[in-house]
Design a protein around this motif. Structure first.
Motif, PDB file in Angstrom:
ATOM      1  N   PHE A  81       1.009  -1.330   0.070  1.00 14.05           N
ATOM      2  CA  PHE A  81       0.356   0.311   0.200  1.00 14.05           C
ATOM      3  C   PHE A  81       0.789   1.318  -0.032  1.00 14.05           C
ATOM      4  O   PHE A  81       0.944   1.871  -0.613  1.00 14.05           O
ATOM      5  CB  PHE A  81      -1.153  -0.034   0.902  1.00 14.05           C
ATOM      6  CG  PHE A  81      -1.786   1.628   1.443  1.00 14.05           C
ATOM      7  CD1 PHE A  81      -2.878   1.947   0.602  1.00 14.05           C
ATOM      8  CD2 PHE A  81      -1.293   1.872   2.473  1.00 14.05           C
ATOM      9  CE1 PHE A  81      -3.358   3.120   0.728  1.00 14.05           C
ATOM     10  CE2 PHE A  81      -1.755   3.107   2.326  1.00 14.05           C
ATOM     11  CZ  PHE A  81      -3.153   3.570   1.638  1.00 14.05           C
ATOM     12  N   VAL A  82       1.890   0.988   0.619  1.00 10.88           N
ATOM     13  CA  VAL A  82       3.118   2.242   0.934  1.00 10.88           C
ATOM     14  C   VAL A  82       3.381   2.985  -0.323  1.00 10.88           C
ATOM     15  O   VAL A  82       3.616   3.576  -0.430  1.00 10.88           O
ATOM     16  CB  VAL A  82       3.806   2.297   2.258  1.00 10.88           C
ATOM     17  CG1 VAL A  82       4.550   3.340   2.108  1.00 10.88           C
ATOM     18  CG2 VAL A  82       2.955   2.130   3.586  1.00 10.88           C
ATOM     19  N   GLN A  88       2.536   5.314  -7.338  1.00 13.78           N
ATOM     20  CA  GLN A  88       1.433   5.534  -8.506  1.00 13.78           C
ATOM     21  C   GLN A  88       1.088   7.290  -9.110  1.00 13.78           C
ATOM     22  O   GLN A  88       1.320   7.845  -8.148  1.00 13.78           O
ATOM     23  CB  GLN A  88       0.223   5.369  -8.011  1.00 13.78           C
ATOM     24  CG  GLN A  88      -0.124   5.727  -7.020  1.00 13.78           C
ATOM     25  CD  GLN A  88      -1.076   6.877  -7.082  1.00 13.78           C
ATOM     26  OE1 GLN A  88      -1.577   6.870  -8.820  1.00 13.78           O
ATOM     27  NE2 GLN A  88      -1.375   7.575  -6.265  1.00 13.78           N
ATOM     28  N   THR A  89       0.689   7.361 -10.203  1.00 20.23           N
ATOM     29  CA  THR A  89       1.004   9.020 -10.802  1.00 20.23           C
ATOM     30  C   THR A  89      -0.808   9.151 -11.464  1.00 20.23           C
ATOM     31  O   THR A  89      -1.295   9.873 -11.492  1.00 20.23           O
ATOM     32  CB  THR A  89       0.973   9.469 -11.145  1.00 20.23           C
ATOM     33  OG1 THR A  89       1.515   8.690 -12.612  1.00 20.23           O
ATOM     34  CG2 THR A  89       2.980   9.418 -11.067  1.00 20.23           C
ATOM     35  N   LEU A  94      -5.042   6.572  -2.840  1.00 19.24           N
ATOM     36  CA  LEU A  94      -5.233   5.438  -2.722  1.00 19.24           C
ATOM     37  C   LEU A  94      -5.622   5.523  -1.055  1.00 19.24           C
ATOM     38  O   LEU A  94      -4.854   6.322  -0.004  1.00 19.24           O
ATOM     39  CB  LEU A  94      -4.233   4.490  -2.796  1.00 19.24           C
ATOM     40  CG  LEU A  94      -3.210   4.447  -4.220  1.00 19.24           C
ATOM     41  CD1 LEU A  94      -2.641   3.189  -4.102  1.00 19.24           C
ATOM     42  CD2 LEU A  94      -4.954   4.497  -5.410  1.00 19.24           C
ATOM     43  N   ALA A  95      -6.517   4.722  -0.414  1.00 16.80           N
ATOM     44  CA  ALA A  95      -7.042   4.910   0.629  1.00 16.80           C
ATOM     45  C   ALA A  95      -7.745   3.127   1.526  1.00 16.80           C
ATOM     46  O   ALA A  95      -7.934   2.472  -0.048  1.00 16.80           O
ATOM     47  CB  ALA A  95      -8.489   5.966   0.688  1.00 16.80           C
ATOM     48  N   LEU A 247      -0.143   0.566 -11.710  1.00 11.82           N
ATOM     49  CA  LEU A 247       0.140  -0.461 -10.484  1.00 11.82           C
ATOM     50  C   LEU A 247       0.847  -1.626 -11.616  1.00 11.82           C
ATOM     51  O   LEU A 247       1.929  -2.097 -10.522  1.00 11.82           O
ATOM     52  CB  LEU A 247      -1.110  -0.900 -10.733  1.00 11.82           C
ATOM     53  CG  LEU A 247      -1.830   0.655  -9.883  1.00 11.82           C
ATOM     54  CD1 LEU A 247      -3.567   0.400  -9.529  1.00 11.82           C
ATOM     55  CD2 LEU A 247      -1.284   1.046  -8.632  1.00 11.82           C
ATOM     56  N   THR A 248       0.750  -2.457 -12.525  1.00 11.42           N
ATOM     57  CA  THR A 248       1.374  -3.268 -12.956  1.00 11.42           C
ATOM     58  C   THR A 248       2.852  -3.032 -13.382  1.00 11.42           C
ATOM     59  O   THR A 248       3.972  -4.397 -12.570  1.00 11.42           O
ATOM     60  CB  THR A 248       0.573  -4.253 -14.352  1.00 11.42           C
ATOM     61  OG1 THR A 248      -0.695  -4.571 -14.290  1.00 11.42           O
ATOM     62  CG2 THR A 248       1.591  -5.865 -14.462  1.00 11.42           C
ATOM     63  N   GLY A 249       3.403  -2.259 -13.196  1.00 14.46           N
ATOM     64  CA  GLY A 249       4.478  -2.053 -13.538  1.00 14.46           C
ATOM     65  C   GLY A 249       4.987  -1.565 -12.187  1.00 14.46           C
ATOM     66  O   GLY A 249       6.800  -2.668 -11.687  1.00 14.46           O
TER      67      GLY A 249
END
Length: 818
Positions: A81-82, A88-89, A94-95, A247-249
């Motif tokens: 998560f962190v 990410q951009t 994100l929560a 996110l996959t990257g």
């Protein structure tokens, strides 16, 4: 506009000239439009509308997956998560969140349990929702050591605190800790499902992957919650595919950097509401919407047949008007106006029907506590849908009759002495419409039949355990007051002794799961078996129970003995298995004395000796899917959240106050919740069978009614049109049997074609609804046979009345019939 108004007035006059036929047409369209509107309201409220927040289509559910381990999705660890949040951009934020219990005490009222949301402090910013009183969480509220704070829902503020604005800043006892109320959320807000209070998740900003720390809260449900699902809001202009690719990257880079923890880890992403509703339920609702469109098509076919019959009667009238200068467009317009008036009447009555239908549906699903964002109502979107359906219905029902009526050869029609029958060959198409009606009706009746059998099964099934006079409730203990297994065991065992000593109580126990409702399926190992990797370890239902569990539910042990209070942490670890478990993993031999161990290759659990075999007790839930399971004693596997079960000699709910008082006497800060009978608990887990079963039954019976009316109408019109032919046949010596056979032949041909096509349609539809079938196979031959018989009887009845009327034709009158 003047011409349109004249067409409407003319259409109204024509409809009033035939009030019986008009009433049938309006009834058909009312049923078709009303049911379609109701079903669209359900689909719109549950699937299409989304969350009631700003730009809800940007809100994504995010989790992890591991395709190499066949794991479709799992929650996100604090470390991932962190890293995802920082690297990410594509998202505004994100929560993380999870659901749990929030016990509130320390004010004048008795302690009360609420559905709680444990969330990262930025959740409300991601959702773009602000408090109506006080404030939402600040970043510092989620740091280790921060003073415990809580936000309450509008309903809690209104009902428990009398909408007092001074409640902001008040300290209450929440899950055993002093907690300050800092805000009140808007009325109706209950994210993620039906939450009523929110507590911040604590995240150490200096957390590293090597320290093994996890998500935590100042008043958490468990001592450590190592992973949570996420919700993210896409930035403007960023697509779901772009965000997923990013996110996959990130996941691939983390896999290379931390292979021990992240090997094979990939993101999982889906729009939030689609994730919460689920693919199976979404498909079911859309299939039901398609099915009810079938009812609407049957209604339109009925009206089309009515208008075709009326057009046939009015052929000479239309021909005269065309001969006097009326254009074909003008004639078509008048016929379409007639169909539009019928559709408009059906729409108005259908909206009224949909209002009542959605209210009944909302009442029926209330037992399941649907998510707060599901708003099923006849709103503006639905009314626009009704307008579109009304236009389509009027065009579908009126276009062909209008075109056919205006397309005849004027000269031929005017010379025809039989009211234009030779110039308007509508019989074949009309009969085709009826065959289509029967086919659609047959398909819907198959679904209705399967649902009827499901409901009957539910009402008559023998679950193998007692369901009457069983009281149930839930209790949660918290670490502040019950920090170790010994204190948890002591509380529940003392409570069990106190309850069993009360008048009216036959037996009492506590458990992690009730029979007939379903429970989780962890992996386990059988001693002596070899497993290549974790995926090879089998799964089975697991239930934690106290002594007298089986006695409470009136179940006899088949082999061995029950748990006792002596089966504690110092004793030999033991387990009890059910019959399905024994037959699957120990075929042909007694499992008593064999050993099993919960968990896979890294399990730290001890080997447990099997001491008994018991009946299955529907551990797989209502459908009893994968029923194999085992029980382990509470004293060897203590938990802070358990459910009470009591078998009583009196009405079960009459003891609710006694149970609440006994718990309060032991701990005044503990509420009990989910207080209901076992029957109510099981009804809550099977409500969808009854709700969706009832809908399919309504669809099926309405379609049967409409198809029967349509078949009768065509047959009656055919007999009326063939009056002279029938009279001539009888004058030449034909008897009543021959006349009946002649009429029935036409009707049975339509019936046969419709049934054959309809059975195929029913086979397809039955597979689509298997999610709501209880102990019924989608291809149940008795249902298919019963539907054929029912349609045959309805078809014969619809044909026999006109056929019988035909036998009463007087040959001399028929020869003079115009």
């Amino acid at each position: 506009m003047t011409a349109l108004l004249r067409d409407i007035r003319f259409g109204v006059r024509m409809l009033f000239k035939h009030p019986g036929a008009t009433a049938i047409a309006v009834l058909a369209l009312t049923l078709g439009i009303g049911l379609t509107t109701m079903m669209f309201s359900i689909v719109d409220g549950a699937v299409l509308e989304g969350l009631p927040f700003e730009k809800p289509d940007q809100l994504m559910h995010i989790a992890r997956s591991n395709p190499s381990q066949d794991i479709v999705q799992m929650a996100v660890t604090v470390h991932d998560f962190v890293d995802w949040r920082e690297q990410q951009t594509s998202f505004e934020g994100l929560a993380g969140y999870f659901s749990g219990t929030v016990n509130v005490s320390g004010v004048e009222d008795r302690p009360e349990r609420y559905q709680g949301g444990f969330v990262t402090t930025n959740l409300f910013d991601v959702l773009r929702v602000q408090a109506v009183q006080g404030r939402t969480f600040l970043e510092e509220d989620g740091l280790p050591g921060a003073p415990p704070v809580m936000i309450i829902g509008y309903g809690v503020w209104r009902n428990r605190f009398n909408s007092d604005p001074s409640i902001i800043g008040t300290t209450v006892r929440t899950n055993g800790r002093p907690t300050t109320i800092i805000g009140v959320m808007p009325d109706g807000f209950a994210f993620p499902v039906i939450q009523e209070a929110w507590i911040p998740i604590l995240i150490d900003p200096g957390i590293t992957r090597g320290d093994g720390r996890a998500f935590n809260t100042p008043a958490t449900v468990t001592s450590e919650t190592r992973s949570v699902p996420l919700i993210g809001r896409l930035k403007d202009g960023v697509s779901q595919d772009q965000a997923f690719a990013e996110l996959t990257g990130i996941a691939r880079r983390l896999e290379l950097e931390y292979p021990e923890t992240n090997e094979g880890i990939r993101p999982y992403m889906k729009p939030f509401t689609k994730q919460m509703i689920g693919d199976e339920v979404s498909r079911l609702l859309l299939n039901m919407l398609g099915a009810v469109f079938g009812v609407l098509l049957i209604a339109c076919a009925n009206v089309a047949n009515l208008l075709l019959a009326r057009a046939a009667v009015r052929t000479k009238e239309v021909a005269v008007r065309i001969a006097l200068g009326a254009s074909r467009a003008r004639v078509i317009s008048q016929h379409l106006a007639e169909a539009g008036i019928l559709a408009a009447c059906g729409a108005v009555l259908g909206i009224v029907m949909a209002y009542f239908g959605t209210d009944l549906f909302n009442d029926a699903i209330a037992v399941a506590n649907p998510p707060f964002w599901i708003d099923i109502d006849v709103d503006g979107t639905v009314l626009l849908f009704v307008l579109a359906v009304t236009v389509l219905a009027s065009l579908a029902a009126g276009s062909l009759p209008a075109i056919q009526a205006s397309g005849g050869n004027v000269g031929d029609v005017l010379k025809d002495e039989a009211r234009g029958s030779s110039s308007l060959r509508l019989g074949r198409f009309s009969r085709g419409l009826v065959a289509a009606e029967i086919a659609l009706s047959c398909g819907l009746l198959v679904a209705a039949g399967l649902m009827i059998k499901t409901v009957v099964k539910l009402r008559t099934v023998d679950f193998g355990f007692q369901t009457e006079n069983i009281f149930t409730a839930r209790i949660g203990l918290f670490e502040t007051d019950y920090p170790d297994p010994a204190s948890q065991i002591q509380f529940f065992e003392q409570l069990q002794e106190r309850l069993e000593a009360k008048p009216g109580v036959v037996a009492a126990t506590f458990t992690s799961a009730f029979p007939g409702v379903g429970t989780g399926m962890p992996r386990f190992a059988v001693e002596g078996e070899a497993y290549t990797d974790d995926r090879d370890y089998p799964r089975a239902r697991q239930v934690v129970t106290a002594p007298r569990y089986f006695d409470t539910f009136g179940v006899s042990i088949l082999q061995g003995r029950d748990f006792t209070f002596a089966d504690n942490a110092e004793a030999l670890p033991v387990a009890i298995v059910n019959e399905s478990f024994a037959s699957q993993f120990f075929p042909g031999a007694s499992p008593v004395g064999r050993r099993i161990r919960p968990g896979a290759s890294n399990s730290q659990q001890p080997w447990m000796t099997i001491i008994a075999v018991v009946p299955d007790m529907y551990l797989g839930g209502p459908n009893n899917e994968e029923p194999q399971g085992f029980y382990i004693p509470f004293a060897q596997n203590p938990a802070r959240f358990m459910s009470i079960a009591m078998r009583t000699e009196v009405a079960a709910m009459s003891l609710a106050t006694m149970v609440r008082d006994e718990v309060s006497a032991m701990d005044s800060n503990l509420p009990i919740y989910w207080v209901r009978t076992l029957e109510d608990t099981m009804d809550a887990s099977t409500f969808f069978f009854g709700v969706f079963g009832t809908l399919f039954m309504i669809f099926g019976f309405v379609s049967l009614f409409l198809a029967s009316v349509g078949l009768y109408g065509v047959m009656a019109f055919s007999v009326n049109r063939r009056t002279q032919e029938i009279g001539l046949r009888m004058a030449l010596g034909a008897d009543a049997v021959q006349v009946v056979r002649l009429i029935l032949k036409q009707g049975l041909w339509q019936l046969g074609v419709g049934v054959v096509v309809g059975l195929g349609l029913g086979a397809v539809l039955s597979r689509m609804i298997r999610i709501v079938l209880f102990q019924v196979e989608p291809w149940d031959p008795t249902i298919f046979a019963a539907i054929v018989v029912a349609l045959a009887l309805a078809g014969l009845l619809a044909c026999s009345v006109p056929a019988k009327r035909a036998t009463r034709v007087d040959p001399m009158d028929a020869m003079r019939y115009e």
